[in-house]
Design an enzyme around this catalytic site. Structure first.
Site, PDB file in Angstrom:
ATOM      1  N   ASP A   1      -8.271  -8.688   4.060  1.00 33.21           N
ATOM      2  CA  ASP A   1      -8.013  -7.541   4.942  1.00 33.21           C
ATOM      3  C   ASP A   1      -9.074  -7.428   6.029  1.00 33.21           C
ATOM      4  OD1 ASP A   1      -6.953  -5.281   6.063  1.00 33.21           O
ATOM      5  OD2 ASP A   1      -7.590  -3.923   4.473  1.00 33.21           O
TER       6      ASP A   1
ATOM      7  N   GLU B   1     -12.783  -2.027  11.840  1.00 36.37           N
ATOM      8  CA  GLU B   1     -12.688  -1.295  10.579  1.00 36.37           C
ATOM      9  C   GLU B   1     -13.779  -1.702   9.591  1.00 36.37           C
ATOM     10  OE1 GLU B   1      -9.490  -0.709   6.891  1.00 36.37           O
ATOM     11  OE2 GLU B   1      -8.912  -1.788   8.719  1.00 36.37           O
TER      12      GLU B   1
ATOM     13  N   GLU C   1       0.820  -1.216   0.000  1.00 47.68           N
ATOM     14  CA  GLU C   1       0.000   0.000   0.000  1.00 47.68           C
ATOM     15  C   GLU C   1       0.855   1.268   0.000  1.00 47.68           C
ATOM     16  OE1 GLU C   1      -4.031  -1.587   2.164  1.00 47.68           O
ATOM     17  OE2 GLU C   1      -2.467  -0.791   3.463  1.00 47.68           O
TER      18      GLU C   1
END
Length: 717
Positions: free
Chosen positions: A383, A411, A309
């Site tokens: 993820d 998240e 990332e």
């Protein structure tokens, strides 16, 4: 010289303790008055004569905890004695200190428990019985004392019963994704508790509270800063600040780790390269490690995110992950430090299924990492999705230390507005059979290290802690911090038992309360999966902020869009990872690949993770795939409403402030569950072209309205 700092923080804590409201600040350490007369009499007797074998900062921490607990449970302070025979009832010390009164058999038993293990039970000397809490080291004694206090609060203490315990994992670690400006990436409970601006001069009393909470769970390591690292944390000014935190945490058995930005030699030293094989780069990191250890002698080591990332890493210099990790590991090795290297690596320039990229990177490097390197692997390959099959790296690499990375902060699970107890999800992963390196291997058994001879073991969790008064934003999110600590100590601990313990420590002993909240907790994860990503759907949330549904998200790099994962079209839905598709299933053991390649044999909870199937595909219950998707979304909404009703029934038995806090958030969760259901079903219907089942609550609203919603100021970005 950390004792003055520690004692000052303790003093501030004790001054402020009595002013705290019942708002969740005390966590599971809210020592309620003992109601049962016989137990109260027993504890009064024990705390009326406490003898410590020796002095050190950890024993001072224990005395602080006993003082807080006794004043709250008994309305009196403990009585400490210097005469271990005449007035003593409770002995606290290490195995070596109590060796004169422990039999050789008992000493051998306790020694086998290791550094962090403890034993508690009754011993006799000169015809007199004493209750003893014993560890091999002071930190083990600390864990034993917390365990004893928990048994009192949960009304399970029995003086006649011996109890011993030791962690199955060496490093039990919180990963804070906290930035130096006090924002928290994927944080939903306010700002970072680390006040870098006022450190090192000002020591927030909250640091002691934080250490107490972690020690009560056996958490023994903390990475202070974001894995998307800022090189400034490695400067001398910040070392002075980190040193203060390390000094505060040390009596509680907690080591400090820092995240290391791979390009730090360029940013801090002005070097032209960060090539891990360059002599100047190697020298930079060795000097930097020496400098850190001069401030923090027991510094734990570095946590590194590289070549993922956009983060810098060894690939930029034609080097592999082992070469990058080993260079840093060599710098830490003379000090006994550990290098934790994250396996969360993928590139938008790589057309291979993102599910496969970590395996492709790390399997060829197995056995090439230094002994003080741990590869930190997420629970799943994408993820932290609401549900993922276990990461195929578990079992695929067996000559390298591996550790687990869970996400405690929610998240992808409604963030701090949704009540979702995560232990059942983690338990599902830990108990998953990998079939490698042996037919009975599980993710949990691999993490414990015995099967592979792994010496350094790790379970890490991405923290959900912030400056909110209740620490975690949602009162019930405390259960996930608690459960993480329990599972990091023992990966085989049942999530239902963990839930019951947390409820009793947080809300008390009332059977109706324990039962009702247990029902809410144990059903909450499945409910969230139902109204978010049923049957193996994944990565269909909003862009960037990850708040709410976004199955329509397109544009930019493909692997950050929803259609990349759900693959919905007129023919069907799901990501084909069989041999006919990406082939990702072949990264698992043959036993798994064979079963999961058959859509009629794979567990239906993973169905669309590995298969692209027609809308009219028939499931085992006879429903079509389209119908079953609709039923799951509808069921998720109804499950949240049932949680609301159960919580409402407890109003007379719950503190009013805590009750209203949860009530309001459950109302938000209901609205968000309906939003997820409506938006996803309306969107997927544009592909299926089929009506909704008549026996569900029909989705409401306009799809274009849902697609237009924007959240530029959502927390945690």
């Amino acid at each position: 010289m950390y004792k003055p700092i520690f004692l000052a923080a303790v003093l501030w804590f004790c001054i402020s303790l009595n002013s705290l409201a019942d708002d969740g600040y005390k966590l599971w350490l809210d020592y309620q008055p003992i109601q049962e007369a016989e137990l109260k009499s027993e504890i009064e007797l024990l705390l009326g004569g406490v003898y410590f074998f020796g002095e050190n900062p950890t024993f001072e921490a224990i005395k602080n905890e006993l003082g807080l607990a006794s004043k709250s449970m008994l309305e009196k302070a403990p009585t400490y004695t210097e005469d271990r025979l005449q007035n003593t009832r409770l002995w606290i010390g290490t195995r070596a200190q109590l060796s004169q009164v422990l039999s050789l058999t008992k000493q051998t038993e306790i020694k086998a428990l290791g550094t962090d293990g403890y034993w508690r039970g009754t011993v006799e000397l000169d015809g007199k019985a004493f209750y003893a809490i014993v560890g091999n080291q002071p930190v083990g004694v600390l864990y034993g004392v917390f365990n004893w206090l928990n048994s009192i609060q949960s009304n399970t203490f029995d003086k006649s019963t011996e109890l011993s315990d030791a962690p199955k994992i060496n490093l039990r670690m919180l990963n804070h994704w906290d930035n130096l400006d006090r924002t928290v990436e994927r944080g939903y409970a306010g700002f970072s508790i680390w006040d870098w601006h006022r450190l090192p001069g000002y020591i927030d009393p909250r640091y002691i509270d934080y250490a107490r909470a972690n020690a009560s769970l056996g958490i023994n390591a903390v990475s202070l800063t974001n894995v998307n690292a800022n090189a400034l944390i490695l400067t001398k000014d910040f070392m002075k600040k980190a040193k203060v935190l390390a000094d505060v945490f040390r009596p509680y058995g907690i080591k400090v780790f820092l995240t290391a930005r791979f390009s730090a030699p360029i940013q801090l030293e002005g070097l032209k390269t960060a090539d891990p094989l360059d002599p100047e780069v190697i020298s930079f990191w060795k000097k930097k490690a020496d400098e850190i250890y001069s401030f923090i002698p027991d510094f734990g080591g570095f946590l590194v995110k590289a070549n993922s990332e956009g983060q810098p890493g060894p690939h930029e210099y034609g080097r592999n992950h082992a070469e990058g990790a080993n260079m840093l590991a060599d710098a830490l090795a003379p000090h006994g430090g550990v290098l934790i290297w994250r396996a969360f690596v993928y590139s938008h320039e790589d057309d291979v299924d993102r599910h496969m990229q970590a395996n492709n990177e790390f399997v060829p490097l197995d056995g090439k990492f230094k002994d003080n390197v741990i590869i930190q692997i997420k629970n799943g390959a994408i993820d932290f999705q609401p549900r993922e099959p276990f990461h195929p790296l578990y079992g695929a690499i067996n000559q390298t230390n591996v550790g687990m990375e869970f996400q405690i902060t929610q998240e992808y699970l409604g963030q701090a507005t949704n009540l979702v107890y995560l232990a059942p999800m983690w338990e599902e992963v830990l108990k998953s059979n990998t079939y490698k390196p042996s037919p009975t291997s599980t993710v949990g058994s691999i993490l414990e290290g015995d099967e592979t001879g792994q010496k350094k073991t790790l379970i890490a969790g991405v923290s959900n802690i912030g400056t909110d008064r209740n620490w975690t934003g949602h009162l019930f999110a405390q259960s996930n911090w608690f459960a993480f600590g329990k599972l990091a100590w023992d990966p085989e601990a049942p999530s239902e038992e963990i839930a019951e313990e947390w409820i009793k420590l947080t809300f008390g002993q009332d059977p109706e309360v324990v039962s009702a909240i247990g029902e809410i907790l144990m059903g909450s994860h499945e409910a969230a999966v139902d109204y978010m990503t049923p049957l193996g759907l994944h990565h269909i949330m909003g862009r960037s902020h990850h708040y709410g549904p976004g199955p329509w998200v397109t544009g930019g790099r493909a692997d950050w869009t929803a259609p990349y994962y759900h693959q919905a079209d007129s023919l069907g839905i799901g990501f084909d990872r069989t041999d006919a598709g990406s082939g990702a299933l072949d990264q698992y053991a043959p036993e798994i690949a064979k079963q999961w390649s058959d859509p009629n044999q794979i567990p239906e909870k993973y169905l669309l993770w590995f298969h692209h199937l027609p809308w009219d595909f028939k499931l085992k219950n006879g429903d079509t795939l389209w119908e079953e998707i609709a039923y799951h979304y509808d069921r998720g909404v109804k499950e949240v409403r049932e949680m609301q009703e159960t919580w409402a029934s407890l109003e007379p038995k719950i503190d009013p402030e805590e009750f209203d806090h949860v009530r309001q958030l459950l109302n938000i969760q209901q609205e968000e569950a309906e939003w997820w259901r409506n938006a996803c079903l309306l969107y997927f219907q544009t592909f299926s072209k089929r009506p909704f089942p008549t026996d569900i609550e029909q989705p409401e609203g306009d799809l274009e309205y849902y697609k237009s919603l924007m959240f530029p100021n959502a927390p945690g970005i």
